[in-house]
Design a protein around this motif. Sequence first.
Motif, PDB file in Angstrom:
ATOM      1  N   GLU A 197      76.090 -29.145 -25.555  1.00  9.68           N
ATOM      2  CA  GLU A 197      77.198 -30.026 -25.199  1.00  9.68           C
ATOM      3  C   GLU A 197      77.965 -29.482 -23.999  1.00  9.68           C
ATOM      4  O   GLU A 197      78.357 -30.241 -23.099  1.00  9.68           O
ATOM      5  CB  GLU A 197      78.139 -30.209 -26.389  1.00  9.68           C
ATOM      6  N   ARG A 198      78.185 -28.169 -23.965  1.00 18.85           N
ATOM      7  CA  ARG A 198      78.917 -27.575 -22.841  1.00 18.85           C
ATOM      8  C   ARG A 198      78.139 -27.734 -21.534  1.00 18.85           C
ATOM      9  O   ARG A 198      78.708 -28.028 -20.481  1.00 18.85           O
ATOM     10  CB  ARG A 198      79.182 -26.095 -23.124  1.00 18.85           C
ATOM     11  N   ILE A 199      76.839 -27.503 -21.602  1.00 12.38           N
ATOM     12  CA  ILE A 199      76.008 -27.594 -20.410  1.00 12.38           C
ATOM     13  C   ILE A 199      75.946 -29.026 -19.886  1.00 12.38           C
ATOM     14  O   ILE A 199      76.143 -29.280 -18.683  1.00 12.38           O
ATOM     15  CB  ILE A 199      74.596 -27.050 -20.711  1.00 12.38           C
ATOM     16  N   VAL A 200      75.694 -29.963 -20.764  1.00 10.81           N
ATOM     17  CA  VAL A 200      75.551 -31.356 -20.337  1.00 10.81           C
ATOM     18  C   VAL A 200      76.873 -31.896 -19.818  1.00 10.81           C
ATOM     19  O   VAL A 200      76.904 -32.695 -18.868  1.00 10.81           O
ATOM     20  CB  VAL A 200      74.994 -32.220 -21.486  1.00 10.81           C
ATOM     21  N   ARG A 201      77.979 -31.462 -20.392  1.00 12.55           N
ATOM     22  CA  ARG A 201      79.288 -31.910 -19.889  1.00 12.55           C
ATOM     23  C   ARG A 201      79.463 -31.529 -18.423  1.00 12.55           C
ATOM     24  O   ARG A 201      79.918 -32.344 -17.603  1.00 12.55           O
ATOM     25  CB  ARG A 201      80.407 -31.301 -20.732  1.00 12.55           C
ATOM     26  N   VAL A 202      79.092 -30.309 -18.080  1.00 10.69           N
ATOM     27  CA  VAL A 202      79.205 -29.876 -16.680  1.00 10.69           C
ATOM     28  C   VAL A 202      78.248 -30.669 -15.799  1.00 10.69           C
ATOM     29  O   VAL A 202      78.623 -31.117 -14.703  1.00 10.69           O
ATOM     30  CB  VAL A 202      78.936 -28.365 -16.557  1.00 10.69           C
ATOM     31  N   LEU A 203      77.020 -30.854 -16.235  1.00  7.65           N
ATOM     32  CA  LEU A 203      76.047 -31.610 -15.449  1.00  7.65           C
ATOM     33  C   LEU A 203      76.516 -33.039 -15.208  1.00  7.65           C
ATOM     34  O   LEU A 203      76.238 -33.630 -14.150  1.00  7.65           O
ATOM     35  CB  LEU A 203      74.689 -31.627 -16.155  1.00  7.65           C
ATOM     36  N   ARG A 204      77.222 -33.595 -16.159  1.00  6.87           N
ATOM     37  CA  ARG A 204      77.725 -34.967 -16.038  1.00  6.87           C
ATOM     38  C   ARG A 204      78.940 -35.049 -15.126  1.00  6.87           C
ATOM     39  O   ARG A 204      79.085 -36.006 -14.351  1.00  6.87           O
ATOM     40  CB  ARG A 204      78.080 -35.494 -17.428  1.00  6.87           C
ATOM     41  N   GLU A 205      79.830 -34.076 -15.191  1.00  8.40           N
ATOM     42  CA  GLU A 205      81.132 -34.210 -14.561  1.00  8.40           C
ATOM     43  C   GLU A 205      81.287 -33.491 -13.222  1.00  8.40           C
ATOM     44  O   GLU A 205      82.189 -33.821 -12.455  1.00  8.40           O
ATOM     45  CB  GLU A 205      82.218 -33.700 -15.521  1.00  8.40           C
ATOM     46  N   ILE A 206      80.424 -32.520 -12.912  1.00  9.82           N
ATOM     47  CA  ILE A 206      80.610 -31.757 -11.684  1.00  9.82           C
ATOM     48  C   ILE A 206      80.447 -32.667 -10.468  1.00  9.82           C
ATOM     49  O   ILE A 206      79.480 -33.433 -10.381  1.00  9.82           O
ATOM     50  CB  ILE A 206      79.608 -30.572 -11.612  1.00  9.82           C
ATOM     51  N   PRO A 207      81.371 -32.651  -9.527  1.00  8.53           N
ATOM     52  CA  PRO A 207      81.206 -33.469  -8.314  1.00  8.53           C
ATOM     53  C   PRO A 207      80.013 -32.986  -7.490  1.00  8.53           C
ATOM     54  O   PRO A 207      79.853 -31.776  -7.254  1.00  8.53           O
ATOM     55  CB  PRO A 207      82.523 -33.248  -7.558  1.00  8.53           C
ATOM     56  N   LEU A 208      79.188 -33.911  -7.060  1.00  6.45           N
ATOM     57  CA  LEU A 208      78.041 -33.571  -6.220  1.00  6.45           C
ATOM     58  C   LEU A 208      78.485 -33.644  -4.760  1.00  6.45           C
ATOM     59  O   LEU A 208      78.118 -34.547  -4.013  1.00  6.45           O
ATOM     60  CB  LEU A 208      76.875 -34.520  -6.499  1.00  6.45           C
TER      61      LEU A 208
END
Length: 396
Positions: free
Chosen positions: A370-381
């Motif tokens: 959950e922690r990993i996917v949250r970052v992958l979803r929310e980090i600005p590209l």
Amino acid sequence: MSESPCIESRKRNVAVVTVGRSDYGIYLPILRVLTEEPQLQLRVMAASAHLSDTFGRTVDRIEADGFPVSDRVEMPVEDDSAWGTAHAMALGVEGFAAAYKRARPDLLLVLGDRFDMFAAAVAAAPFCIPLAHIHGGEITEGAMDEQFRHAMTKLSHLHFASTQTYADRLVRMGEEPWRVTVSGAPALDHLRTMNLMTLDELQHSLDMSLEPAPLLATFHPATLEEAGAAEQFAELLAALHELGRPVVFTYPNVDPGHRQIIRAIDDYVDAHRSSRCFKELGTRRYFSSMRFAAAMIGNSSSGIIEAASFKLPVVNVGSRQRGRVRAANVVDVECRRKDLSDALRRVVDPAFKNGLKSLVNPYGDGQAAERIVRVLREIPLDRRLLQKRFQDSTET
């Protein structure tokens, strides 16, 4: 901030690189969470040992688990010489580059420290693909994986560390703190959700009696040690023979020297009919074997990371895992017959396991995915993500 010209503005596509059974078992909780995210599109890229019949052609298991494989990158692993490994890396870089050219992902998720995983990371650099790396900052002094892991850290833009110790090391390596997340070890997520086998189910699946409780053995070539893989493994097998318990062997990884280990395992199992060897057990059978084993022996990271959750005694052999954080269930020994025999007798003594009742696994709480996917979803590209800035230790 404007987006980098190297990154397209489109629905976020996350590609996951998997090169063998060991990383796939770690990835599995992340893959399941990724598929449930409506904002993310999963793309699985399989390579190396996954495509090898010698190692069980585990790409089929990935698809049987419900994850279509979009890219298959051939990296021949049968030649376990130094040249063969370097050649496989070269072909891997070429194959992954071709895959990125066909369809460049928005984010690329890589894991660990394997030479074949490194090929995927290197090939991504000219394409300006942001890399997210799991299990960086760790130390394994006895294997060439050490160099690959730290090189992948410098190639990566996001880091998911399994402990605070490793996160701190990543920052000391010049990574900006905002790029580093202490996620915990994803493999531990299985223990919250997985329905492990009963003793009878596991005995039937392994086709062996688990009474007395067997040893679980996984031994990989220690590529930076002076003694060869065959010489070291002969010492380990002699200690196993002396103890006399049944053994569940799993195959080594594809490092130089793996073929000698496989031949020695086959010979041992032929001479010890109560023991078994498996190219791959799959995550559920492997964890179920941990549940019912008397102890574990070898030099696999699973003895350091996952075994503590089962309060499973571990004899960790040689220098391959030297430098990793470990719990009190791990007994470190050199690869000498007498030392191995003494350590095995110590860990199968019920008094040793009774002393582990209050053991806490230092690798997290089983919520890494959950922690990993949250970052992958929310980090600005954006450009800030792609253009790394080395942070000196004097900076705040």
